[in-house]
Scaffold this motif. Structure first.
Motif, PDB file in Angstrom:
ATOM      1  N   GLU A 216       0.859  -1.184   0.000  1.00  0.00           N
ATOM      2  CA  GLU A 216       0.000   0.000   0.000  1.00  0.00           C
ATOM      3  C   GLU A 216       0.893   1.232   0.000  1.00  0.00           C
ATOM      4  OE1 GLU A 216      -3.233   0.507  -0.226  1.00  0.00           O
ATOM      5  OE2 GLU A 216      -3.863  -1.600  -0.208  1.00  0.00           O
TER       6      GLU A 216
ATOM      7  N   ASN B 106       1.225   5.731   0.055  1.00  0.00           N
ATOM      8  CA  ASN B 106       0.677   7.065   0.284  1.00  0.00           C
ATOM      9  C   ASN B 106       1.654   8.055  -0.345  1.00  0.00           C
ATOM     10  OD1 ASN B 106      -0.569   9.419   1.262  1.00  0.00           O
ATOM     11  ND2 ASN B 106       0.674   9.365   3.122  1.00  0.00           N
TER      12      ASN B 106
ATOM     13  N   SER C 133      -7.283  -4.480   5.793  1.00  0.00           N
ATOM     14  CA  SER C 133      -6.843  -3.604   6.882  1.00  0.00           C
ATOM     15  C   SER C 133      -5.535  -2.882   6.582  1.00  0.00           C
ATOM     16  CB  SER C 133      -6.687  -4.415   8.174  1.00  0.00           C
ATOM     17  OG  SER C 133      -5.695  -5.413   8.024  1.00  0.00           O
TER      18      SER C 133
ATOM     19  N   SER D 195      -4.578  -0.922   4.036  1.00  0.00           N
ATOM     20  CA  SER D 195      -4.784   0.471   3.640  1.00  0.00           C
ATOM     21  C   SER D 195      -5.261   1.309   4.823  1.00  0.00           C
ATOM     22  CB  SER D 195      -5.795   0.554   2.494  1.00  0.00           C
ATOM     23  OG  SER D 195      -7.039   0.001   2.884  1.00  0.00           O
ATOM     24  N   GLU D 196      -6.036   0.686   5.717  1.00  0.00           N
ATOM     25  CA  GLU D 196      -6.515   1.394   6.906  1.00  0.00           C
ATOM     26  C   GLU D 196      -5.354   1.715   7.843  1.00  0.00           C
ATOM     27  OE1 GLU D 196      -8.878   3.115   9.889  1.00  0.00           O
ATOM     28  OE2 GLU D 196      -9.147   2.817   7.739  1.00  0.00           O
ATOM     29  N   VAL D 197      -4.414   0.773   7.982  1.00  0.00           N
ATOM     30  CA  VAL D 197      -3.226   1.008   8.809  1.00  0.00           C
ATOM     31  C   VAL D 197      -2.425   2.182   8.262  1.00  0.00           C
ATOM     32  CG1 VAL D 197      -0.975   0.048   9.471  1.00  0.00           C
ATOM     33  CG2 VAL D 197      -3.029  -1.346   9.675  1.00  0.00           C
TER      34      VAL D 197
ATOM     35  N   ARG E 153      -3.451   4.630   6.455  1.00  0.00           N
ATOM     36  CA  ARG E 153      -4.189   5.888   6.619  1.00  0.00           C
ATOM     37  C   ARG E 153      -4.226   6.325   8.084  1.00  0.00           C
ATOM     38  NH1 ARG E 153      -8.469   7.703   8.653  1.00  0.00           N
ATOM     39  NH2 ARG E 153      -9.113   5.636   9.364  1.00  0.00           N
ATOM     40  N   LYS E 154      -4.606   5.399   8.959  1.00  0.00           N
ATOM     41  CA  LYS E 154      -4.830   5.747  10.363  1.00  0.00           C
ATOM     42  C   LYS E 154      -3.559   6.179  11.070  1.00  0.00           C
ATOM     43  CE  LYS E 154      -6.657   3.844  14.688  1.00  0.00           C
ATOM     44  NZ  LYS E 154      -7.307   2.677  15.330  1.00  0.00           N
TER      45      LYS E 154
END
Length: 351
Positions: free
Chosen positions: A172, A174, A275, A277-279, A281-282
């Motif tokens: 993933e 960013n 999860s 992508s959530e990690v 982001r978060k």
């Protein structure tokens, strides 16, 4: 008819209708009933031990749960107190500013009632207080900006077979801080760096590798003894301990989603763990990882994390330029981007 018991010729008294359906004489039917009762009692007795074991097991689990719950409550209490202190410390300073302001205000009242005269020093006090307030305000903003500017650029889950063979199972990115055209060059370089560092990290080892002395980036890697690995690439301001906590979390989540027996047969980029992508982001804000820190008991001391540079990670005789040239992770465009960025020391390059 005679009794069915061997060597018995007495007449039948009754039949065992609930068990074996034998027709027996009075003596043997009573003996048979006693035998069945004894057998039943023995079977019932045999149930006591496993029942006791289950009871003890659940009591042990209950105790462990209670202890763990107390630990969690203690941690929450400590975290709460820590957060309160973070808030209260600035409030103490602000209260001091307010006290000084009130003191000057009272002084002003005395001046207005002609009790005392207005002096040059009065202006200096206001000027000094104003500067102190602005400096403190700027320092608080600087701390907030430091957190906001921290970046997680990428997270990878990999599997290492043997000494060097590494598969990237999921990734993933960013890359919002990069321009549109830069992203096409940066992303392959992130993939290349994740694979290169993992290949050169031993099983059961954690390390944080500086990408380059001119670059504000670190490659954090953890290769578990079972061959599963995770890489986080972040800027150097991102807390190292938080990064390694996330590495463990990512691999635990991946293990829950994909059993170890499946890793060797998985192809590149076939992991679909939602999860990840959530990690990414978060946890751009490292403070979000506070609840996780308690769980990673193996990270109580960061001295176990090796710190190195990319040059030191490479094996003797290896050169980064040669690895880039041979890499299948890098397209012709990405290799050209690398060379250009290398020459100009662009901040977006990782090497």
């Amino acid at each position: 008819m005679s009794c069915q018991h061997p060597n018995c010729f007495y007449p039948i008294h009754s039949t065992c209708t609930n068990h074996c359906h034998w027709s027996l004489c009075e003596e043997h039917i009573n003996e048979h009933r006693k035998s069945l009762l004894t057998e039943f009692e023995e079977l019932l007795q045999d149930l006591i031990n496993p029942t006791d074991e289950l009871s003890k097991l659940m009591e042990t689990r209950k105790q462990i749960f209670t202890v763990e719950q107390h630990k969690q409550l203690d941690y929450l209490k400590q975290t709460h107190e820590k957060q309160i202190n973070i808030i209260e410390l600035p409030l103490i300073t602000i209260n001091k500013f307010q006290e000084q302001h009130n003191k000057i205000s009272k002084h002003l009242v005395q001046i207005k009632t002609n009790e005392i005269s207005l002096k040059q020093n009065d202006f200096q006090q206001i000027d000094t207080l104003s500067k102190e307030i602005n400096q403190y305000k700027n320092s608080l903003k600087a701390k907030e900006n430091q957190i906001l500017t921290m970046k997680l650029l990428a997270i990878f889950v990999l599997h290492k077979e043997g000494d060097k063979k590494v598969k990237i199972l999921q990734e993933e990115f960013n890359l919002e801080s990069f321009g549109y055209f830069e992203r096409r060059g940066v992303q392959p370089l992130l993939v290349f760096s994740a694979r290169t560092v993992t290949e050169r990290t031993a099983l059961g080892t954690r390390q944080s590798v500086e990408a380059d002395q001119n670059v504000n980036a670190l490659v954090h890697v953890y290769v578990r003894p079972d061959g599963l690995a995770s890489v986080i690439i972040a800027d150097s301001e991102y807390p190292q301990r938080v990064a390694h906590t996330l590495l463990s979390k990512v691999m635990d989540d991946f293990t829950n989603a994909y059993p170890p027996s499946s890793w060797a047969n998985m192809n590149e980029q076939t992991g679909k763990m939602a999860s990840l992508s959530e990690v990414l982001r978060k946890y751009q804000n490292p403070q979000e990882a506070d609840p996780l820190m308690r769980l990673q008991k193996d990270l109580d001391d960061t001295k176990d994390i090796l710190k190195s540079t990319l040059v030191n990670v490479l094996e003797r005789g290896e050169k980064i330029d040669d690895l880039v040239a041979r890499s299948s992770d890098l397209s012709f465009e990405a290799k050209a981007f690398y060379k250009t960025a290398r020459k100009t020391n662009r901040c977006c390059t990782l090497f």
